[in-house]
Scaffold this active site. Structure first.
Site, PDB file in Angstrom:
ATOM      1  N   ASN A  59       7.766 -15.447 -83.121  1.00 48.50           N
ATOM      2  CA  ASN A  59       7.278 -14.376 -82.252  1.00 48.50           C
ATOM      3  C   ASN A  59       8.266 -14.206 -81.108  1.00 48.50           C
ATOM      4  O   ASN A  59       8.223 -14.946 -80.123  1.00 48.50           O
ATOM      5  CB  ASN A  59       5.882 -14.723 -81.725  1.00 48.50           C
ATOM      6  CG  ASN A  59       5.314 -13.655 -80.797  1.00 48.50           C
ATOM      7  OD1 ASN A  59       5.954 -12.646 -80.511  1.00 48.50           O
ATOM      8  ND2 ASN A  59       4.107 -13.887 -80.316  1.00 48.50           N
TER       9      ASN A  59
ATOM     10  N   LYS B 110       8.276 -17.673 -79.199  1.00 51.17           N
ATOM     11  CA  LYS B 110       7.351 -18.706 -79.659  1.00 51.17           C
ATOM     12  C   LYS B 110       7.601 -18.956 -81.143  1.00 51.17           C
ATOM     13  O   LYS B 110       7.900 -18.028 -81.892  1.00 51.17           O
ATOM     14  CB  LYS B 110       5.902 -18.276 -79.422  1.00 51.17           C
ATOM     15  CG  LYS B 110       5.552 -18.097 -77.953  1.00 51.17           C
ATOM     16  CD  LYS B 110       4.117 -17.623 -77.771  1.00 51.17           C
ATOM     17  CE  LYS B 110       3.795 -17.409 -76.301  1.00 51.17           C
ATOM     18  NZ  LYS B 110       2.413 -16.901 -76.105  1.00 51.17           N
TER      19      LYS B 110
ATOM     20  N   ASP C  69       1.282  -5.699 -85.210  1.00 52.39           N
ATOM     21  CA  ASP C  69       0.125  -5.548 -84.324  1.00 52.39           C
ATOM     22  C   ASP C  69      -0.567  -4.210 -84.535  1.00 52.39           C
ATOM     23  O   ASP C  69      -1.781  -4.095 -84.339  1.00 52.39           O
ATOM     24  CB  ASP C  69       0.566  -5.659 -82.860  1.00 52.39           C
ATOM     25  CG  ASP C  69       0.531  -7.090 -82.355  1.00 52.39           C
ATOM     26  OD1 ASP C  69      -0.515  -7.732 -82.500  1.00 52.39           O
ATOM     27  OD2 ASP C  69       1.543  -7.558 -81.825  1.00 52.39           O
TER      28      ASP C  69
ATOM     29  N   ASP D 259       1.074 -13.834 -62.068  1.00 53.04           N
ATOM     30  CA  ASP D 259       0.455 -15.004 -62.697  1.00 53.04           C
ATOM     31  C   ASP D 259      -1.000 -15.110 -62.255  1.00 53.04           C
ATOM     32  O   ASP D 259      -1.292 -15.289 -61.069  1.00 53.04           O
ATOM     33  CB  ASP D 259       1.221 -16.268 -62.298  1.00 53.04           C
ATOM     34  CG  ASP D 259       0.786 -17.498 -63.078  1.00 53.04           C
ATOM     35  OD1 ASP D 259      -0.372 -17.546 -63.533  1.00 53.04           O
ATOM     36  OD2 ASP D 259       1.606 -18.422 -63.220  1.00 53.04           O
TER      37      ASP D 259
ATOM     38  N   GLY E 250      -8.600 -14.361 -70.662  1.00 52.89           N
ATOM     39  CA  GLY E 250      -9.942 -14.284 -71.227  1.00 52.89           C
ATOM     40  C   GLY E 250     -10.527 -15.634 -71.578  1.00 52.89           C
ATOM     41  O   GLY E 250     -11.736 -15.857 -71.434  1.00 52.89           O
ATOM     42  N   GLU E 251      -9.673 -16.563 -71.996  1.00 51.66           N
ATOM     43  CA  GLU E 251     -10.137 -17.886 -72.417  1.00 51.66           C
ATOM     44  C   GLU E 251     -10.268 -18.874 -71.265  1.00 51.66           C
ATOM     45  O   GLU E 251     -11.024 -19.852 -71.379  1.00 51.66           O
ATOM     46  CB  GLU E 251      -9.163 -18.469 -73.451  1.00 51.66           C
ATOM     47  CG  GLU E 251      -9.096 -17.697 -74.755  1.00 51.66           C
ATOM     48  CD  GLU E 251      -7.930 -18.150 -75.626  1.00 51.66           C
ATOM     49  OE1 GLU E 251      -7.471 -19.299 -75.446  1.00 51.66           O
ATOM     50  OE2 GLU E 251      -7.471 -17.359 -76.469  1.00 51.66           O
ATOM     51  N   ASN E 252      -9.539 -18.642 -70.171  1.00 56.81           N
ATOM     52  CA  ASN E 252      -9.382 -19.706 -69.172  1.00 56.81           C
ATOM     53  C   ASN E 252      -9.758 -19.346 -67.741  1.00 56.81           C
ATOM     54  O   ASN E 252      -9.595 -20.182 -66.849  1.00 56.81           O
ATOM     55  CB  ASN E 252      -7.920 -20.187 -69.185  1.00 56.81           C
ATOM     56  CG  ASN E 252      -7.544 -20.834 -70.498  1.00 56.81           C
ATOM     57  OD1 ASN E 252      -8.119 -21.847 -70.872  1.00 56.81           O
ATOM     58  ND2 ASN E 252      -6.594 -20.239 -71.206  1.00 56.81           N
TER      59      ASN E 252
ATOM     60  N   GLU F 248      -2.820 -16.420 -83.006  1.00 54.04           N
ATOM     61  CA  GLU F 248      -2.004 -15.422 -83.694  1.00 54.04           C
ATOM     62  C   GLU F 248      -1.050 -16.074 -84.691  1.00 54.04           C
ATOM     63  O   GLU F 248      -0.760 -15.495 -85.744  1.00 54.04           O
ATOM     64  CB  GLU F 248      -1.227 -14.595 -82.664  1.00 54.04           C
ATOM     65  CG  GLU F 248      -2.115 -13.706 -81.814  1.00 54.04           C
ATOM     66  CD  GLU F 248      -1.380 -13.076 -80.647  1.00 54.04           C
ATOM     67  OE1 GLU F 248      -1.163 -11.866 -80.680  1.00 54.04           O
ATOM     68  OE2 GLU F 248      -1.027 -13.806 -79.699  1.00 54.04           O
TER      69      GLU F 248
END
Length: 405
Positions: free
Chosen positions: A13, A20, A153, A288, A338-340, A390
């Site tokens: 990616n 990544k 995507d 951030d 969204g997760e953290n 992903e």
């Protein structure tokens, strides 16, 4: 040789400022190698990776570009894993934009490379980087040259209705130039939607949900009967929600004003809207979200930025309930924010109590750091946090296409 080292997929990616990579088995979902290069083009570019449980971190240098970083990955990381690499059966590449011609994941050949290049005008920060990764892997690993798969995507949005993907501009611009809504983050939205169907014990084809992928880039999608019927990102990943450095929605006349009255060039305006706006532009300090989470209650600029982010997101969630045929099964939060970031979930759904959302404070605060689960009360419209993957989604899609050949 460990028998588990069979049927491995390399996932690559190449993003606008990071790379990544991972090698995993798409069947048992086990990752044998994973890592990332961060801060490309900045004063300090570094790589972190983990292989078979051992973690590594190295500084690569300053002003490192994609080619330099990929060469480092290949020569310093991949070359040390001969046992793993000889068991690769394919390579899956994340590609942000498939343009007007590509509707699904596909084997990469010269025609597909040209299509990705042609679509670069729709994703100028991402497609060129994706192509660098594709070309280097094909060059460095010729034995896998016919086993490189592009996973797009935009594929997730190919069945959106015209009412969602057309802009209210002369129709010929769509027919002749392909100007329409394409969406982005489709790999993530699709993955968490399928996870949600399992958690809700519902057939995917009957699923009505809203998925929110929130990170440095953020987007939201409405899924009705298992088909994405609307999404926030548009012709490019610039439209929609407030993001780390991207403006999201704005009045197009702002561009004319900047050009005509402030004498800013179109290239300069494009840079401002893509790289200097969003949370960074609103705060003047950071993009951030960890910074904003810490400073929300003590710094006015941080509170202002977060409140605008949440205002935009809550409006989209409310609007997307109108395209779900009078039934909303759940809302999903995923992505790094969204997760953290429980604060965001609390602020967003406090604005949406009219729609029956009731956040359970304890569940919300504890569902972080890779945990997935329900964060609402029993009598609430369900909200789930679901960790996206992903890389696994790309590996599974790559494996499926290779095995169909």
């Amino acid at each position: 040789m460990d028998k588990k080292l069979n049927n491995l997929i390399l996932v690559l990616n190449c993003g606008s400022s990071s790379i990544k990579f991972a090698i995993l088995n798409p069947d048992n979902k086990e990752k044998y190698l994973s890592g990332s290069v961060e801060c490309l083009f900045l004063l300090e570019t570094y790589i972190t990776w983990q292989c078979l449980g051992t973690k590594h971190k190295k500084k690569i240098g300053a002003n490192v570009n994609h080619k330099d970083a990929l060469n480092f990955i290949i020569e310093q990381v991949f070359s040390q894993q001969k046992d793993i690499f000889k068991n690769l059966i394919g390579v899956g590449h994340r590609v942000v934009h498939g343009g007007t011609k590509i509707k699904k994941s596909t084997l990469i050949d010269s025609n597909i490379i040209k299509c990705i290049q042609d679509a670069s005008s729709f994703a100028p920060l991402h497609n060129p980087a994706n192509l660098i990764g594709i070309k280097m892997i094909i060059e460095k690993y010729p034995s896998l040259s016919r086993k490189n798969i592009a996973v797009f995507d935009t594929s997730f949005y190919c069945n959106m209705p015209e009412t969602s993907f057309l802009y209210a501009i002369p129709y010929n611009f769509y027919k002749k130039y392909g100007i329409r809504r394409y969406g982005a983050h489709g790999i993530s939205h699709n993955y968490v939607a399928h996870r949600a169907s399992l958690m809700l014990n519902k057939q995917f084809k009957s699923l009505n949900i809203i998925t929110c992928h929130l990170g440095n880039g953020s987007s939201i999608s409405a899924i009705c009967n298992g088909i994405c019927v609307d999404t926030s990102m548009g012709l490019t990943p610039l439209e929609g929600l407030v993001m780390g450095t991207r403006s999201g929605d704005l009045d197009p006349s702002i561009i004319f004003f900047m050009n005509n009255h402030l004498n800013l060039s179109i290239d300069k305006i494009e840079t401002i809207l893509n790289k200097k706006s969003g949370l960074l532009g609103l705060s003047g300090i950071s993009s951030d979200f960890r910074y904003f989470e810490k400073k929300y209650y003590c710094k006015k600029h941080a509170k202002r930025s977060v409140d605008i982010f949440c205002h935009r997101l809550s409006k989209y969630i409310a609007a997307y309930t109108s395209v779900l045929e009078n039934r909303l099964d759940a809302v999903i939060f995923t992505g790094g924010i969204g997760e953290n970031v429980p604060l965001i979930r609390e602020l967003v759904f406090s604005r949406l109590s009219l729609l029956g959302f009731k956040i359970n404070s304890n569940l919300n605060l504890s569902t972080i750091g890779g945990k997935s689960g329900l964060i609402t009360e029993d009598n609430s419209t369900p909200v789930f946090v679901i960790t996206t993957d992903e890389e696994l989604a790309i590996a599974q899609e790559t494996n499926s296409i290779i095995n169909r050949k």
